[in-house]
Design an enzyme around this catalytic site. Structure first.
Site, PDB file in Angstrom:
ATOM      1  CB  ALA A   1      -2.576  -0.266   0.824  1.00 34.92           C
ATOM      2  CB  CYS A   2       0.521   3.826   2.499  1.00 37.29           C
ATOM      3  SG  CYS A   2      -0.808   4.971   2.871  1.00 37.29           S
TER       4      CYS A   2
END
Length: 414
Positions: free
Chosen positions: A359-360
């Site tokens: 997600a980052c």
């Protein structure tokens, strides 16, 4: 035509709260909203529930209640470890110089060893220390055959001024499990000869907890990072410390109470309800892990079988490496062919909710995952990658729906 229901397969990014956890949060908001240091009922209840949470999280990772430090999340926990390692190095430097006089010849910085496939909360912390000349960092490349770090590479990187080794327990994109126990065993043997400059050992276990058994004492780590929202719990974290400031040093980054360690244990009163529901999330894992693990493994194998049956030689599993164990729920896969980049496939799916990776890194556009490239996946294959991560409730019907969705999407794009 009725809209088709969505199927979530991004559990490595985050998980929903279990019903029992929601119930515990509600109870905490209503009955345990007070300051845990107070003597009135809402505070007494809060203190009791915090104690219960700490004991449950400790059981989850095989530690003692006093070993658990609650944090705002995994990022804070990981940064606290790096801060502690550097601070501890300098506090012991003068004593160490007597033993290691050769270190006094030149300006020496604390040295950290980590891998090139870590979560950003480790990678960026290490890069910050290196760029600002606060520490030297060695990033060990994972093997392109096994996708995990090789123990001998870690040991070869150790220097007289090495203060920390930080290697994740399981990778969030490939699902590959790292040889943490063997690394710790080898380093502990080295530590017996290092006297003052002991190497601290840390693993970020965010992706492993709730999927495979995790026991910090058996692994041999000094620090272990815990993230609640990865196992159907709250969006906060915790840090296991093997005997805070007795067996293992711990230095706070935030100050607001006279007793630093006590402050670390009771910090974040403002999110007390989230902290308290750690108890229920941890208990569910402790009591049901074998069932969770078996279900996810069985469902993932079914998913892989269906993908192979539908796409045949056009499928490539980026999470399969000879001799490496992987998480039971993780299937990183590429559907080969031009125009089938992972982001494009996912944006055209009508049912599947998933991601191309961590997600980052969601803002990296169509750039292939650095993690997959580091593991030896060719650029064209990595560009087409989709990470399908299953949950406790993922069913074979969900798998069938997702595979059909992918089939229709590929036909559309081709």
């Amino acid at each position: 035509q009725r809209p088709r229901s969505k199927v979530y397969m991004d559990y490595n990014a985050t998980t929903p709260l279990e019903a029992e956890v929601v119930q515990t949060i509600t109870e905490a908001l209503q009955e345990a909203w007070g300051n845990p240091s107070s003597t009135y009922p809402a505070g007494v209840k809060a203190k009791a529930m915090i104690k219960k949470s700490r004991e449950s999280v400790a059981r989850l990772v095989g530690g003692e209640a006093d070993d658990i430090i609650f944090t705002s999340g995994g990022t804070e926990a990981n940064n606290m470890v790096f801060h502690t390692a550097v601070e501890h190095f300098w506090r012991n430097w003068e004593a160490a110089q007597e033993t290691h006089r050769h270190l006094n010849e030149n300006r020496v910085f604390p040295h950290i060893v980590t891998s090139n496939v870590e979560h950003d909360s480790v990678k960026l912390a290490a890069e910050y220390l290196q760029e600002n000349r606060k520490a030297d960092v060695t990033f060990i490349s994972v093997s392109q055959e096994t996708a995990h770090v090789e123990v001998q590479d870690i040991i070869a990187a150790v220097r007289p001024n090495t203060c920390l080794i930080s290697i994740m327990l399981a990778n969030n994109e490939t699902g590959v499990i790292m040889p943490i126990q063997e690394i710790c065993s080898r380093v502990k043997a080295m530590n017996k000869k290092r006297e003052k400059l002991r190497i601290l050992l840390h693993t970020d276990a965010a992706q492993a907890l709730g999927k495979i058994p995790v026991n910090a004492r058996e692994l041999g780590v000094d620090f272990l990072t815990i993230v609640g929202h990865k196992f159907y719990g709250p969006r906060i974290g915790a840090l296991y410390v093997n005997g805070p400031n007795t067996r293992t040093p711990l230095y706070p980054m935030l100050f607001g109470v006279k007793n630093a360690v006590q402050g670390l244990k009771y910090f974040w009163v403002s999110i007390i309800s989230a902290l308290l529901c750690f108890y229920q999330a941890a208990e569910l894992v402790t009591n049901n892990l074998l069932d969770y693990e078996a279900h996810m493994q069985k469902t993932r194998l079914y998913l892989e079988e269906r993908l192979k049956a539908v796409f045949k030689d056009k499928i490539h599993f980026n999470s399969h490496y000879p001799g490496s164990d992987i998480l039971p729920n993780t299937c990183n896969v590429s559907i080969l062919g031009p125009g089938l980049q992972g982001w494009r496939v996912l944006s055209n799916c009508t049912r599947l909710l998933a991601s191309v990776g961590a997600a980052c890194h969601s803002d990296s556009g169509d750039k292939p995952s650095d993690i997959l490239l580091s593991c030896g996946i060719p650029v064209a294959v990595a560009a087409n990658a989709v990470r399908l991560s299953l949950g406790r409730g993922t069913t074979k019907a969900d798998v069938d729906a997702v595979v059909e969705d992918l089939k229709e999407t590929v036909q559309l794009l081709c």
